[in-house]
Design an enzyme around this catalytic site. Sequence first.
Site, PDB file in Angstrom:
ATOM      1  N   SER A 309     -14.027   0.850   4.070  1.00 42.75           N
ATOM      2  CA  SER A 309     -12.618   1.075   4.384  1.00 42.75           C
ATOM      3  C   SER A 309     -12.484   1.823   5.700  1.00 42.75           C
ATOM      4  O   SER A 309     -13.198   2.808   5.947  1.00 42.75           O
ATOM      5  CB  SER A 309     -11.942   1.880   3.267  1.00 42.75           C
ATOM      6  OG  SER A 309     -10.619   2.213   3.630  1.00 42.75           O
ATOM      7  N   ASP A 318      -1.715   3.909   6.842  1.00 44.47           N
ATOM      8  CA  ASP A 318      -0.846   3.039   6.058  1.00 44.47           C
ATOM      9  C   ASP A 318       0.573   3.589   6.166  1.00 44.47           C
ATOM     10  O   ASP A 318       0.800   4.779   5.901  1.00 44.47           O
ATOM     11  CB  ASP A 318      -1.289   2.997   4.596  1.00 44.47           C
ATOM     12  CG  ASP A 318      -2.604   2.258   4.418  1.00 44.47           C
ATOM     13  OD1 ASP A 318      -2.965   1.483   5.329  1.00 44.47           O
ATOM     14  OD2 ASP A 318      -3.264   2.445   3.380  1.00 44.47           O
ATOM     15  N   GLU A 366      -2.472  -7.103   5.249  1.00 44.65           N
ATOM     16  CA  GLU A 366      -1.896  -5.776   5.022  1.00 44.65           C
ATOM     17  C   GLU A 366      -0.986  -5.449   6.210  1.00 44.65           C
ATOM     18  O   GLU A 366      -1.428  -4.832   7.187  1.00 44.65           O
ATOM     19  CB  GLU A 366      -2.993  -4.716   4.894  1.00 44.65           C
ATOM     20  CG  GLU A 366      -3.916  -4.910   3.709  1.00 44.65           C
ATOM     21  CD  GLU A 366      -4.960  -3.822   3.611  1.00 44.65           C
ATOM     22  OE1 GLU A 366      -4.715  -2.714   4.156  1.00 44.65           O
ATOM     23  OE2 GLU A 366      -6.020  -4.056   3.011  1.00 44.65           O
ATOM     24  N   HIS A 369      -1.000  -1.718   7.463  1.00 43.88           N
ATOM     25  CA  HIS A 369      -2.248  -1.070   7.874  1.00 43.88           C
ATOM     26  C   HIS A 369      -2.371  -1.084   9.400  1.00 43.88           C
ATOM     27  O   HIS A 369      -2.498  -2.147  10.023  1.00 43.88           O
ATOM     28  CB  HIS A 369      -3.449  -1.785   7.245  1.00 43.88           C
ATOM     29  CG  HIS A 369      -4.763  -1.114   7.523  1.00 43.88           C
ATOM     30  ND1 HIS A 369      -5.375  -0.268   6.619  1.00 43.88           N
ATOM     31  CD2 HIS A 369      -5.575  -1.149   8.598  1.00 43.88           C
ATOM     32  CE1 HIS A 369      -6.514   0.167   7.124  1.00 43.88           C
ATOM     33  NE2 HIS A 369      -6.666  -0.357   8.336  1.00 43.88           N
TER      34      HIS A 369
END
Length: 467
Positions: A309, A318, A366, A369
């Site tokens: 990650s 985020d 995402e 992100h």
Amino acid sequence: MSDKKRKSFSDINKKYSFLDEGVEGLKNRNVTRDEEARRRTMSENSEKNNRQGRNQQTHRNPRSNNNRQDFRDHTIKMDAQAIEKERRRVEMKARREREQKRKKRLTISVFLGIVIVVIVAFAFKTWLDKGNAKTNPIVATEPAEKKQNKETDVETLKGFVVTTKATKCFEDSNDSSTELKEILAGEYLEKYGTVDEFTKIKYQGTEGYVHTVDITEISKEDELKVIDGILIVNNKYTLPEEYEAGKNSEANTNFDIMVKAAKTDDVNIKVASDYRSYELQKNNSYDSEGISAYGEYLSDGSQVPAGASEHQTGLAFDVYGEYDNKYSKNFADSKEYKWLKENAHKYGFIIRYPEGKEEITGRKAEPWHLRYVGTKAAKEIHANNQTLEEYLGLVKNTGNEDENTNNELKENNNSNNDEKNNSSADNNSSNNNDSNSLDNNSNEENNNRSSNKKEDSDNSKNNENNN
């Protein structure tokens, strides 16, 4: 009679002072008696004053006065030995004075000689430097080039190193510079280059220099991978469990600037999550049913393993908007996402996992992100509509090809298919001919067999009839 003459002569001498005054008395014959009387009175007064002064000094210091009187009233008599001694004393004194003068002249001469030598040497060196600059101008520019290379070599992230023992971090590349902090053994440091016996590093937001002998390179090639000054984290290149970067100060500063700029456009951007440690990613990211608490999935929908990650780098954020669309696909339709898509690159951020690039990034889309890569890389990625893997040339390494290679592969596949089709057609025709010939042969064999059977049956009937 004789007494009178003597007396008269003495009176005359006293009167005209022939004996006392001598020639001066003859010169002053024309002086009047009043003037002479006045001078006599003045001299008597001065003698009186001098006498009084001597008496006062005698009362104050009678001993010194007696010595003076003794010295004045008595004549010093010296024998030959004393005279020789006095002569030697005077001669030694004169000799010392001459020696002092000679030393003084020698000192001044030596000083002037040194000054002259220094001036001549400086002038000669200047002349040589000018001559070398004319004959070989490259020599004059080499120090500036070396200095420039020295500065540029320590500005780009080269990779990561680990401290082998506790070491000190200095402000400059020497031990006499200011000590910034002490770093413990086993800590991961960002490496920016080496200068002499020192390495420029960054650790927890502090830039400085450490001794090169106190650090070592990362042993695994697929951990903490740096390409073109950018740390890449994906399914192939991961982060070690011991790596704890914390929040990146540069990324946080630029994020705050971006948020303030968005507010001026009536766009409110909020942070849902930023730095997440290896331990948090391992234990708290997914529930028992495999649902991610942070909306983070691989492209096939499975869980992202710990160490893969970007949030562990401290460079990822985020975000969500004012309607609390946290980790929701609806965020892609919000005004916050549209503003970020158009402006995030100006502050060094990219949308790391865009929709439609799942096969390249290895992650599901995402839209919330963000990843900090610096303004230069972010602008190029935005202008070319690329992912970070495409920008760093890692598409082939992740098992995918870019558009050009895809087109080439398609053309090659088409030509191969055509060749295969042609060869298959030829094979089919030859196979058909072979099958036809085989069929004919089989038919002939069947006919022969049938005829032979008929003959056998006829022969058997004839034999029966004969019997």
